[in-house]
Design a protein around this motif. Structure first.
Motif, short mmCIF file in Angstrom:
data_model
loop_
_atom_site.label_atom_id
_atom_site.label_comp_id
_atom_site.label_asym_id
_atom_site.label_seq_id
_atom_site.Cartn_x
_atom_site.Cartn_y
_atom_site.Cartn_z
N GLY A 52 -46.11 -124.34 11.08
CA GLY A 52 -45.32 -124.29 9.86
C GLY A 52 -45.59 -125.45 8.91
N GLU A 53 -44.66 -125.64 8.01
CA GLU A 53 -44.64 -126.76 7.06
C GLU A 53 -43.29 -126.73 6.37
N ALA A 54 -42.75 -127.92 6.10
CA ALA A 54 -41.46 -127.99 5.42
C ALA A 54 -41.62 -128.00 3.91
N THR A 55 -42.86 -128.15 3.43
CA THR A 55 -43.19 -128.07 2.01
C THR A 55 -44.54 -127.37 1.89
N HIS A 56 -44.87 -126.97 0.68
CA HIS A 56 -46.20 -126.41 0.43
C HIS A 56 -47.15 -127.45 -0.15
N GLY A 57 -46.81 -128.75 -0.03
CA GLY A 57 -47.65 -129.73 -0.68
C GLY A 57 -47.70 -131.09 -0.01
N THR A 58 -47.67 -131.13 1.34
CA THR A 58 -47.63 -132.39 2.06
C THR A 58 -48.91 -132.62 2.86
N HIS A 59 -49.55 -133.75 2.63
CA HIS A 59 -50.83 -134.08 3.27
C HIS A 59 -50.71 -134.09 4.78
N ALA A 64 -52.33 -132.37 10.12
CA ALA A 64 -51.98 -132.10 11.51
C ALA A 64 -52.32 -130.66 11.88
N ARG A 65 -52.05 -129.72 10.98
CA ARG A 65 -52.37 -128.32 11.28
C ARG A 65 -53.87 -128.13 11.45
N ALA A 66 -54.65 -128.82 10.60
CA ALA A 66 -56.11 -128.70 10.72
C ALA A 66 -56.59 -129.28 12.04
N ALA A 67 -56.07 -130.44 12.43
CA ALA A 67 -56.49 -131.06 13.68
C ALA A 67 -56.13 -130.18 14.87
N LEU A 68 -54.92 -129.64 14.87
CA LEU A 68 -54.51 -128.77 15.96
C LEU A 68 -55.31 -127.48 15.97
N THR A 69 -55.59 -126.94 14.79
CA THR A 69 -56.39 -125.73 14.70
C THR A 69 -57.78 -125.95 15.28
N ARG A 70 -58.40 -127.07 14.98
CA ARG A 70 -59.73 -127.36 15.53
C ARG A 70 -59.68 -127.41 17.06
N ARG A 71 -58.65 -128.03 17.60
CA ARG A 71 -58.56 -128.12 19.06
C ARG A 71 -58.32 -126.75 19.68
N LEU A 72 -57.51 -125.92 19.05
CA LEU A 72 -57.26 -124.58 19.58
C LEU A 72 -58.53 -123.75 19.58
N ILE A 73 -59.34 -123.92 18.55
CA ILE A 73 -60.60 -123.18 18.47
C ILE A 73 -61.58 -123.66 19.53
N VAL A 74 -61.74 -124.96 19.65
CA VAL A 74 -62.74 -125.53 20.56
C VAL A 74 -62.30 -125.41 22.02
N GLU A 75 -61.02 -125.72 22.30
CA GLU A 75 -60.57 -125.81 23.68
C GLU A 75 -59.93 -124.54 24.22
#
Length: 453
Positions: A52-59, A64-75
């Motif tokens: 999720g995200e609590a806003t549509h504009g927070t770095h 964090a979503r990108a980092a977790l997504t990469r791990r889910l794809i690789v691992e």
């Protein structure tokens, strides 16, 4: 006197044992690769991981979503990223990350995202993830399942109709002409689907519901051979289904928020299921999807004030359909900055996020005194009962209205029932838009805390 005391009137302080219970259960984020180890353990064998995200504009949320997504794809072998974006716009990115299409780089592949709010996907954080996805796919080779990037939303009525016609025109001119004739039903309303919705909702004109349904059924009767043609037909069918659902969505916009919201989130859930079913057949094993959307779409609506009022959402539907194969992660922040517009269809500005209201989940997490932490609901222990007392929770979308903060951006929720885990970043910063007309510092001091009260 704090200028927010009036907004906070009636809220209660947190019990020390509640703060300490959350602090004990929280896993500190250290900004390294191990941050999500416990989260991956909690996710286990889930096939639908909702971020999720609590806003549509927070770095920090995007990073964090990108980092977790990469791990889910690789691992964990995830092969699809499905996001709160329109199907045809995301499909151009999908072609790029899979080494197809004519776009020379990710910046060009993002060009289809021109509808407000462009910064939501046209930002540096997404750009970097897209380039990583392309490199990952290239390294795996064409003989391995390629990771795709897909859209779940339904705002692209006209773009999706054009894509259906374009698909047919290259393969079956007679079928393309039938599609043009059916979709011409919308021509009298111009390019604004809300004009169609207004006219049909109030009985000023007949609907186009039969036409969009006929076109969808026509595509579903087609049979093709070969992987590439099967992909192309599936993509076209999703555009036709989107046109059918968008027609109903714009018609129901004038009937009330709950009905249109429910139709939109049901469409997103149905798209996720269609994508998972198709990719499962395509690759020969159950597909695993990472889904990005706002907390309000992914946190189980049954645990919120909106659910009490009749709303459902994507997270609820996937939990109901897939049970423990669904794992959803919420994101929260106490204060910082965000990219958000003052009003619909206005530029996204870098704006100050007010400190969370007293008594809210965000204020509680701030009281824990950690810059960032992961909270898995299975680890709550004695803090569980206190957290399950319904509290205020903040949601900032593409518009931020600080002058009506309590009314515009807060609702009551049972957070442990909403999410399987929460990532809290106490002080956050605005994401980085790619376009020059977004991301400027807000100039109106009256709209930022603590001035203008």
């Amino acid at each position: 006197m704090n200028p927010f005391d009036e907004d906070r009137h009636g809220e209660q302080e947190f019990r020390p044992e509640l703060i300490e219970g959350v602090r004990t259960a929280a896993i500190a984020l250290k900004d390294d690769d191990s941050d999500f180890d416990a989260l991956l353990e909690g996710i286990g064998d889930a096939r639908f991981v909702l971020l999720g995200e609590a806003t549509h504009g927070t770095h920090e949320f995007y990073r964090a979503r990108a980092a977790l997504t990469r791990r889910l794809i690789v691992e964990r072998g995830f092969t699809a990223v499905a996001v709160e974006a329109d199907w045809p716009d995301a499909l151009r990115l999908n072609q790029y990350v899979q080494g197809q299409g004519a776009d020379p780089d990710a910046m060009r592949a993002l060009d289809n995202f021109q509808r407000f709010p462009r910064w939501m996907w046209r930002n540096q954080e997404v750009l970097e993830l897209v380039e990583w996805l392309r490199a990952h796919n290239a390294a795996r080779g064409k003989d391995s399942p390629q990771v795709g990037f897909y859209g779940l939303d339904l705002y692209s009525l006209h773009a999706s109709m054009r894509e259906v016609v374009r698909y047919l025109a290259a393969r079956d001119p007679a079928a393309a002409e039938r599609a043009r004739h059916r979709y011409a039903c919308f021509d009298r309303y111009g390019t604004d689907p809300q004009a169609y919705g207004h006219a049909t909702a109030y009985g000023y004109a007949d609907t186009c519901s039969n036409e969009v349904l006929e076109q969808l059924l026509d595509l579903r009767r087609r049979e093709v051979e070969g992987v590439l043609e099967q992909d192309a037909l599936f993509y076209a069918e999703q555009n036709a289904r989107l046109a059918r659902d968008a027609e109903a969505y714009y018609r129901t916009m004038f009937a009330g928020r709950d009905e249109s919201w429910n139709l939109r989130d049901t469409h997103m859930a149905d798209t996720a299921d269609a994508l998972a079913e198709y990719l499962g057949r395509r690759h020969g094993n159950p597909a695993r999807l990472v889904i990005w959307a706002h907390n309000s779409h992914l946190g189980d609506a049954r645990a919120t004030q909106m659910g009490d009022q009749g709303e459902l959402n994507l997270g609820q539907l996937l939990r109901e359909r897939h049970g423990r194969e669904t794992y959803n992660v919420g994101f929260t922040t106490y204060s910082g900055s965000v990219i958000a517009a003052r009003e619909w269809d206005m530029p996204g500005l870098r704006r100050r996020v007010r400190p969370a209201l007293r008594g809210s989940y965000e204020a509680l997490f701030h009281a824990v005194g950690m810059p960032g932490f992961l909270l898995r609901m299975e680890d709550l222990g004695e803090a569980g009962s206190g957290l399950r007392e319904r509290r205020l929770e903040r949601a900032i979308g593409v518009i931020y209205a600080p002058h009506s903060e309590r009314h515009s951006h807060y609702f009551h929720a049972d957070l442990p029932a909403q999410f399987d885990a929460v990532l809290h970043f106490d002080l956050t910063s605005a994401l980085h838009p790619l376009d020059r007309d977004a991301g400027h510092e807000e100039e109106d001091a009256a709209d930022t805390w603590p001035f203008g009260m």
